[in-house]
Design a protein around this motif. Sequence first.
Motif, PDB file in Angstrom:
ATOM      1  N   THR A  34       0.983  -0.961  -0.047  1.00 51.94           N
ATOM      2  CA  THR A  34      -0.084  -0.186  -0.069  1.00 51.94           C
ATOM      3  C   THR A  34       0.707   1.205   0.110  1.00 51.94           C
ATOM      4  O   THR A  34       1.977   1.092   0.544  1.00 51.94           O
ATOM      5  CB  THR A  34      -0.876  -0.119   1.286  1.00 51.94           C
ATOM      6  OG1 THR A  34      -0.091  -0.186   2.473  1.00 51.94           O
ATOM      7  CG2 THR A  34      -2.313  -0.863   1.133  1.00 51.94           C
ATOM      8  N   PRO A  35       0.364   2.391  -0.588  1.00 49.54           N
ATOM      9  CA  PRO A  35       1.439   3.343  -0.762  1.00 49.54           C
ATOM     10  C   PRO A  35       1.921   4.192   0.400  1.00 49.54           C
ATOM     11  O   PRO A  35       3.091   4.387   0.414  1.00 49.54           O
ATOM     12  CB  PRO A  35       0.507   4.325  -1.697  1.00 49.54           C
ATOM     13  CG  PRO A  35      -0.788   4.180  -1.709  1.00 49.54           C
ATOM     14  CD  PRO A  35      -0.729   2.655  -1.072  1.00 49.54           C
ATOM     15  N   VAL A  36       1.008   4.466   1.280  1.00 53.23           N
ATOM     16  CA  VAL A  36       1.386   5.211   2.414  1.00 53.23           C
ATOM     17  C   VAL A  36       2.401   4.513   3.227  1.00 53.23           C
ATOM     18  O   VAL A  36       3.400   4.944   3.591  1.00 53.23           O
ATOM     19  CB  VAL A  36       0.436   5.600   3.380  1.00 53.23           C
ATOM     20  CG1 VAL A  36       0.818   6.393   4.691  1.00 53.23           C
ATOM     21  CG2 VAL A  36      -0.797   6.533   2.511  1.00 53.23           C
ATOM     22  N   CYS A  37       1.924   3.180   3.603  1.00 51.76           N
ATOM     23  CA  CYS A  37       2.827   2.210   4.151  1.00 51.76           C
ATOM     24  C   CYS A  37       4.299   2.090   3.730  1.00 51.76           C
ATOM     25  O   CYS A  37       5.470   2.131   4.343  1.00 51.76           O
ATOM     26  CB  CYS A  37       2.488   0.820   4.495  1.00 51.76           C
ATOM     27  SG  CYS A  37       0.707   0.879   5.195  1.00 51.76           S
ATOM     28  N   ARG A  45      -2.625   2.792  12.207  1.00 51.99           N
ATOM     29  CA  ARG A  45      -1.250   3.052  12.400  1.00 51.99           C
ATOM     30  C   ARG A  45      -1.123   3.228  13.815  1.00 51.99           C
ATOM     31  O   ARG A  45      -1.254   4.301  14.261  1.00 51.99           O
ATOM     32  CB  ARG A  45      -1.038   4.362  11.512  1.00 51.99           C
ATOM     33  CG  ARG A  45      -0.953   3.937  10.230  1.00 51.99           C
ATOM     34  CD  ARG A  45      -0.517   5.045   9.050  1.00 51.99           C
ATOM     35  NE  ARG A  45      -1.116   4.781   7.820  1.00 51.99           N
ATOM     36  CZ  ARG A  45      -0.719   4.148   6.889  1.00 51.99           C
ATOM     37  NH1 ARG A  45       0.279   3.365   7.120  1.00 51.99           N
ATOM     38  NH2 ARG A  45      -1.224   3.850   5.596  1.00 51.99           N
TER      39      ARG A  45
HETATM   40  C1  BEZ Z   1      -1.634   2.881   2.371  1.00 49.74           C
HETATM   41  O1  BEZ Z   1      -1.587   3.808   1.689  1.00 49.74           O
HETATM   42  O2  BEZ Z   1      -0.761   2.736   3.237  1.00 49.74           O
HETATM   43  C2  BEZ Z   1      -3.133   2.768   2.972  1.00 49.74           C
HETATM   44  C3  BEZ Z   1      -4.183   3.606   2.818  1.00 49.74           C
HETATM   45  C4  BEZ Z   1      -5.293   3.207   3.268  1.00 49.74           C
HETATM   46  C5  BEZ Z   1      -5.812   2.157   3.700  1.00 49.74           C
HETATM   47  C6  BEZ Z   1      -4.476   1.138   4.089  1.00 49.74           C
HETATM   48  C7  BEZ Z   1      -3.408   1.392   3.599  1.00 49.74           C
END
Ligand code: BEZ
Length: 210
Positions: A42-45, A122
């Motif tokens: 996943t992008p943010v992680c 998180r």
């Molecule tokens: C992410 O980009 O890490 C992410 C975003 C929303 C839900 C889960 C993960």
Amino acid sequence: MAIRLGDTAPDFSAETTQGKINFHEWLGDSWGVLFSHPKDFTPVCTTELGYVAKIKPEFDKRNVKVVGLSVDPVDSHNKWEADIAETQGTPVNFPMIGDPERKVSGLYDMIHPNANDTLTVRSVFVIGPDKKVKLSITYPASTGRNFDEILRVIDSLQLTAKHKVATPANWKNGQDVIIGSAVSDEDAKILFPQGWKTVKSYLRILPQPK
Ligand code: BEZ
């Protein structure tokens, strides 16, 4: 059950990308940061893990061990790590726990069903060498964390564990600190012979002790 500050961090054994760990044994005498991310690939992680890998020397300097967690299994983490190295420029240099059975996330209350009933939020836990929880923060899935803030809090925790001081708003390592309210002026004269500035009787400021 929610984990509160001052609680003993629950112990566990888990598979990680760097082998099986027993958490308390793995921590040894170090400080620890345990942080969860909702899902692999996943992008943010991806950006978070790359950033933590980049600043790992800052955690090392402070005698802090870092471990990540998601509910995906370790073989998934291993595949994802190649993407993180490629896109973020630093290989992941700390263990990531695979928690497909949600054992650790359950122990640490990392699944908040009204946000998402299967993925972890998180979470960040900072754990002291006494295995007590010193900090707990929860961010939503859509917001990447500020890991410089985690380092800042660790600096404050480590300073205030040594000296009877507290740190003011937005304090950074090296800036002035506050004499703890439990310290009388009489005791402060012994603890801080270099003196301090009294702004109010309850607000006494001094340079950060060495
Ligand atoms: C992410 O980009 O890490 C992410 C975003 C929303 C839900 C889960 C993960």
